[in-house]
Design an enzyme around this catalytic site. Structure first.
Site, PDB file in Angstrom:
ATOM      1  N   SER A  17       0.806  -1.066   0.121  1.00 18.58           N
ATOM      2  CA  SER A  17       0.117   0.131  -0.088  1.00 18.58           C
ATOM      3  C   SER A  17       0.879   1.207   0.008  1.00 18.58           C
ATOM      4  O   SER A  17       2.085   1.227   0.058  1.00 18.58           O
ATOM      5  CB  SER A  17      -0.939  -0.110   1.231  1.00 18.58           C
ATOM      6  OG  SER A  17      -0.221   0.044   2.331  1.00 18.58           O
ATOM      7  N   THR A 192      11.760  -7.119 -10.055  1.00 14.28           N
ATOM      8  CA  THR A 192      10.618  -7.148 -10.713  1.00 14.28           C
ATOM      9  C   THR A 192       9.370  -8.240 -10.081  1.00 14.28           C
ATOM     10  O   THR A 192       8.228  -8.350 -10.290  1.00 14.28           O
ATOM     11  CB  THR A 192      10.467  -7.284 -12.246  1.00 14.28           C
ATOM     12  OG1 THR A 192      10.928  -8.647 -12.598  1.00 14.28           O
ATOM     13  CG2 THR A 192      11.124  -6.294 -12.959  1.00 14.28           C
ATOM     14  N   THR A 195       6.096  -7.675  -8.338  1.00 18.63           N
ATOM     15  CA  THR A 195       5.036  -7.423  -9.470  1.00 18.63           C
ATOM     16  C   THR A 195       4.324  -8.395 -10.077  1.00 18.63           C
ATOM     17  O   THR A 195       3.176  -8.716 -10.174  1.00 18.63           O
ATOM     18  CB  THR A 195       5.813  -6.429 -10.285  1.00 18.63           C
ATOM     19  OG1 THR A 195       5.964  -5.308  -9.589  1.00 18.63           O
ATOM     20  CG2 THR A 195       4.678  -5.930 -11.393  1.00 18.63           C
ATOM     21  N   CYS A 392     -11.168  26.775  11.419  1.00 18.00           N
ATOM     22  CA  CYS A 392     -12.090  26.199  12.247  1.00 18.00           C
ATOM     23  C   CYS A 392     -11.774  26.533  13.755  1.00 18.00           C
ATOM     24  O   CYS A 392     -11.952  27.448  14.324  1.00 18.00           O
ATOM     25  CB  CYS A 392     -12.278  24.726  11.949  1.00 18.00           C
ATOM     26  SG  CYS A 392     -13.954  24.288  12.330  1.00 18.00           S
ATOM     27  N   GLN A 396     -11.967  29.741  16.329  1.00 13.87           N
ATOM     28  CA  GLN A 396     -12.888  29.601  17.489  1.00 13.87           C
ATOM     29  C   GLN A 396     -11.862  29.932  18.799  1.00 13.87           C
ATOM     30  O   GLN A 396     -12.025  30.951  19.679  1.00 13.87           O
ATOM     31  CB  GLN A 396     -13.230  28.340  18.135  1.00 13.87           C
ATOM     32  CG  GLN A 396     -14.222  27.832  17.242  1.00 13.87           C
ATOM     33  CD  GLN A 396     -14.723  26.453  17.347  1.00 13.87           C
ATOM     34  OE1 GLN A 396     -14.086  25.663  18.117  1.00 13.87           O
ATOM     35  NE2 GLN A 396     -15.898  25.966  16.842  1.00 13.87           N
ATOM     36  N   ARG A 476     -18.828  21.077  15.900  1.00 16.30           N
ATOM     37  CA  ARG A 476     -19.715  21.224  16.572  1.00 16.30           C
ATOM     38  C   ARG A 476     -20.250  22.618  17.135  1.00 16.30           C
ATOM     39  O   ARG A 476     -21.422  22.651  17.402  1.00 16.30           O
ATOM     40  CB  ARG A 476     -19.555  20.150  17.907  1.00 16.30           C
ATOM     41  CG  ARG A 476     -19.707  18.748  17.334  1.00 16.30           C
ATOM     42  CD  ARG A 476     -19.869  17.992  18.742  1.00 16.30           C
ATOM     43  NE  ARG A 476     -19.794  16.521  18.171  1.00 16.30           N
ATOM     44  CZ  ARG A 476     -18.569  15.926  17.839  1.00 16.30           C
ATOM     45  NH1 ARG A 476     -17.328  16.309  17.901  1.00 16.30           N
ATOM     46  NH2 ARG A 476     -18.649  14.555  17.203  1.00 16.30           N
ATOM     47  N   HIS A 523     -13.915  25.235   6.594  1.00 16.40           N
ATOM     48  CA  HIS A 523     -12.505  24.856   6.225  1.00 16.40           C
ATOM     49  C   HIS A 523     -12.254  25.225   4.729  1.00 16.40           C
ATOM     50  O   HIS A 523     -12.362  24.200   4.009  1.00 16.40           O
ATOM     51  CB  HIS A 523     -12.551  23.078   6.347  1.00 16.40           C
ATOM     52  CG  HIS A 523     -12.540  22.799   7.705  1.00 16.40           C
ATOM     53  ND1 HIS A 523     -11.226  22.602   8.549  1.00 16.40           N
ATOM     54  CD2 HIS A 523     -13.348  22.350   8.753  1.00 16.40           C
ATOM     55  CE1 HIS A 523     -11.272  22.131   9.673  1.00 16.40           C
ATOM     56  NE2 HIS A 523     -12.521  22.032   9.669  1.00 16.40           N
ATOM     57  N   GLU A 525      -9.763  25.011   3.106  1.00 16.21           N
ATOM     58  CA  GLU A 525      -8.718  24.275   2.586  1.00 16.21           C
ATOM     59  C   GLU A 525      -9.267  23.099   1.452  1.00 16.21           C
ATOM     60  O   GLU A 525      -8.610  22.710   0.864  1.00 16.21           O
ATOM     61  CB  GLU A 525      -7.591  23.605   3.390  1.00 16.21           C
ATOM     62  CG  GLU A 525      -8.496  22.383   4.451  1.00 16.21           C
ATOM     63  CD  GLU A 525      -8.978  23.190   5.780  1.00 16.21           C
ATOM     64  OE1 GLU A 525      -9.039  24.525   5.821  1.00 16.21           O
ATOM     65  OE2 GLU A 525      -9.114  22.463   6.724  1.00 16.21           O
TER      66      GLU A 525
HETATM   67  N1  GLN Z   1     -13.402  21.249  17.840  1.00 15.34           N
HETATM   68  C1  GLN Z   1     -14.215  22.296  17.210  1.00 15.34           C
HETATM   69  C2  GLN Z   1     -15.765  22.136  17.150  1.00 15.34           C
HETATM   70  O1  GLN Z   1     -15.953  20.980  17.016  1.00 15.34           O
HETATM   71  C3  GLN Z   1     -13.561  22.620  15.865  1.00 15.34           C
HETATM   72  C4  GLN Z   1     -13.578  21.603  15.150  1.00 15.34           C
HETATM   73  C5  GLN Z   1     -12.369  21.748  14.004  1.00 15.34           C
HETATM   74  O2  GLN Z   1     -11.478  22.462  13.920  1.00 15.34           O
HETATM   75  N2  GLN Z   1     -12.690  20.919  12.902  1.00 15.34           N
HETATM   76  O3  GLN Z   1     -16.373  22.929  16.881  1.00 15.34           O
END
Ligand code: GLN
Length: 551
Positions: A17, A192, A195, A392, A396, A476, A523, A525
């Site tokens: 893998s 080889t 493989t 995220c 916070q 959350r 997020h 990203e």
């Molecule tokens: N722990 C935080 C929440 O649940 C942030 C979650 C996160 O960064 N994805 O809201």
């Protein structure tokens, strides 16, 4: 019934893998797109988890979230980045998902009293899902990556399903094995035999590969191509050399050196729908990457960096790639340094070291450990005007830092850590609270794409250059509406909010106060692409370059 002439490419792994099936799949898809075909990638994960949501990122790598909210394997991220597609829930399947569906159908008398068996009921359900995904995307070619390695018990039913499809539509199904050729140190030459054995194992399932992608530290010479060809009953041209290269984004161009697209199209009796200039944009990106020389230093401060033996680049792959895209298009390379925030708490590192960096990122996270160290680093970053991007949890914790150190609410916290604090500035929303009390953790996250409205004139608005955005979530907790007014009066700006005005999606400090200080509840990203870098990551990187220039 499948669409007439629809083609399927199954990609399986041989030998071991981790040799890059996902990148191989993404790259083949990219090349076929450039030949004018509409492709759809599907990832098959043989484990019994119903999705990747409850899996530990430090063991399994990042959980990638789709617009739909489905929590998937990081390979879906690679597909989206390479293929410039927003994937759907139909594009991911686990054994757990397949079994769950079949078992529920059985409970509901869906099989009308028949005996329900792995073959054909599980294999039929696998094929039903594959066809559904192809229909959903109205594609010409489906690329199905079967997780695991040939010889695993877990993926046998998926291979069996693919085999039956090949029996039914021999012209329309091909198999590609991504294999590995080790170079034992004592011998110094590519071997080889593993493989050959992997192909024999695949043969024992009734499947013959049409192409073999030969991964290895070096390129494969013609002699070894012939050896594999002879042993595995395949043309030497159909053995594609895939040596280790500096960047995964070079892989499509590298595959084309061995003419992979013409081999595939020939087997399918298809003709390229485009001429010349294929992969033009992609080549431009690859060129930008190669040309970017100047380096900027970015510290990533987080809490998961101390387990020693897991691969960081897997747990944060989307963040890393997002930074890269924005950096390359700005002509720089970003060197990321991973800092375990716990070291700031115990004093083995000092936050003042952050002055040596051009920017700081705090990525997502859960739970209590290391959080105080992160808050210390945010305070330093804010006070010393170092560009800051919080993702995220990173947003916070920036709100908590502001509440504690600017508003003077010394025990401000998130309900995730201290629900007894006198100022719970980050709290669970009432609907979520109920689910948590019933221990239904799986259902308590805000997952997937949600819209937000941006404040005109804000840093966020200047970056996106549009008023409404759609970004993916996985969390959350939310900024507590009770404290929003006071926090804003103290200078923090909530520059992105949900359309109903209740949920705070972006927090930032005005430009006059700080060159770039911004956090997102979502997020970003997950939506960064090589050819379309994410506007917030780009704004962050640009400010790092600007601040560095002034130093
Ligand atoms: N722990 C935080 C929440 O649940 C942030 C979650 C996160 O960064 N994805 O809201």
């Amino acid at each position: 019934m499948k669409k007439k002439n629809h083609k399927y490419i199954f990609v399986v792994g041989g030998v071991m893998s981790g040799v890059g099936k996902g990148i191989a799949c993404s790259s083949i898809g990219k090349i076929l797109q450039s030949k004018g075909f509409k492709v759809n990638p599907i990832k098959v994960d043989p484990y019994l988890n119903v999705d990747a949501g409850n899996m530990n990122p430090t063991e399994h790598g990042e959980v990638f979230v789709l617009d739909s909210g489905l929590e998937t394997d990081q390979d879906l991220g690679n597909y989206e980045r390479f293929l410039e597609m927003d994937l759907s829930s139909a594009d991911y399947m686990t054994s757990g998902m397949v079994y769950k569906h079949v078992l529920e159908k059985e409970r509901n008398l869906g099989f009308k009293g028949k005996c329900v068996e792995a073959i054909p009921h599980i294999t039929d359900e696998i094929l039903r899902r594959i066809k559904k995904a192809a229909d959903f995307h109205e594609s010409d070619i489906s690329l199905i990556e079967i997780g695991g390695t040939i010889g695993d018990y877990q993926n046998i039913l998926f291979i069996e399903a693919a085999r039956t499809l090949k029996i039914k539509y021999p012209q329309d199904v091909i198999f590609i094995m991504v294999s590995y050729l080790p170079v034992p140190g004592s011998l110094g030459e590519m071997k080889t035999r593993p493989t050959q054995n992997a192909v024999r194992q695949l043969n024992s399932y009734g499947v013959q590969p049409d192409l073999i992608i030969a991964r290895g530290v070096e390129a494969l010479d013609y002699k070894r191509k012939e050896k594999i060809a002879m042993a595995c009953a395949i043309a030497p041209e159909n053995v594609i050399s895939a040596p280790d290269i500096e960047s995964i984004y070079d892989v499509p161009l590298n595959f084309e050196k061995d003419k992979i697209s013409s081999i595939i199209l020939k087997i399918f009796h298809l003709r390229s729908k485009t001429n010349g200039n294929s992969l033009k944009d992609w080549k431009e990106f690859v060129h930008k990457r190669a040309k970017a020389q100047k380096e900027i230093q970015i510290a990533v401060v987080g809490k998961y960096f101390d387990t020693g033996d897991f691969v960081l680049s897997d747990a944060y792959v989307s963040v890393i790639e997002a930074v890269k895209f924005s950096s390359y298009w700005n002509g720089v390379r970003s060197k990321l340094t991973w800092i375990n925030s716990k070291e700031y708490e115990v004093g083995t590192r000092k936050v003042s070291e952050l002055k040596n960096y051009d920017g700081v990122i705090v990525p997502g996270g859960f739970g209590e450990s290391g959080v105080e160290g992160v808050i210390m680093s945010i305070e330093y970053t804010r006070k010393n005007k170092i560009p800051y991007l919080g993702l995220c949890y990173g947003m916070q914790l920036a709100v908590i830092e502001y509440a504690r150190n600017v508003l003077g609410w010394s025990d401000a916290n998130t309900a995730e850590i201290n629900p007894e604090s006198s100022r719970v500035v980050i709290d669970i929303m009432p609907e979520q609270k109920k689910l948590l009390e019933e221990d239904r953790y799986g259902a308590t996250m805000r997952l997937g794409a949600y819209p937000a409205i941006l404040k005109i004139g804000s840093i966020a608005f200047e970056a996106y250059k549009q008023k409404e955005i759609l970004e993916r979530h996985r969390h959350r907790y939310e900024v507590n509406p009770e404290h929003i007014e006071e926090i804003e009066n103290a200078g923090m700006v909530f520059s992105g909010v949900s359309p109903d005005g209740k949920l705070m999606e972006i927090a930032e400090l005005p430009r006059e106060i700080h060159p770039f200080f911004l956090g997102t509840q979502f997020h970003p990203e997950f939506k960064a692409r090589p050819l379309h870098p994410h506007p917030l990551f780009s704004a962050f990187v640009e400010s790092c370059i600007r601040v560095k220039g002034k130093k």
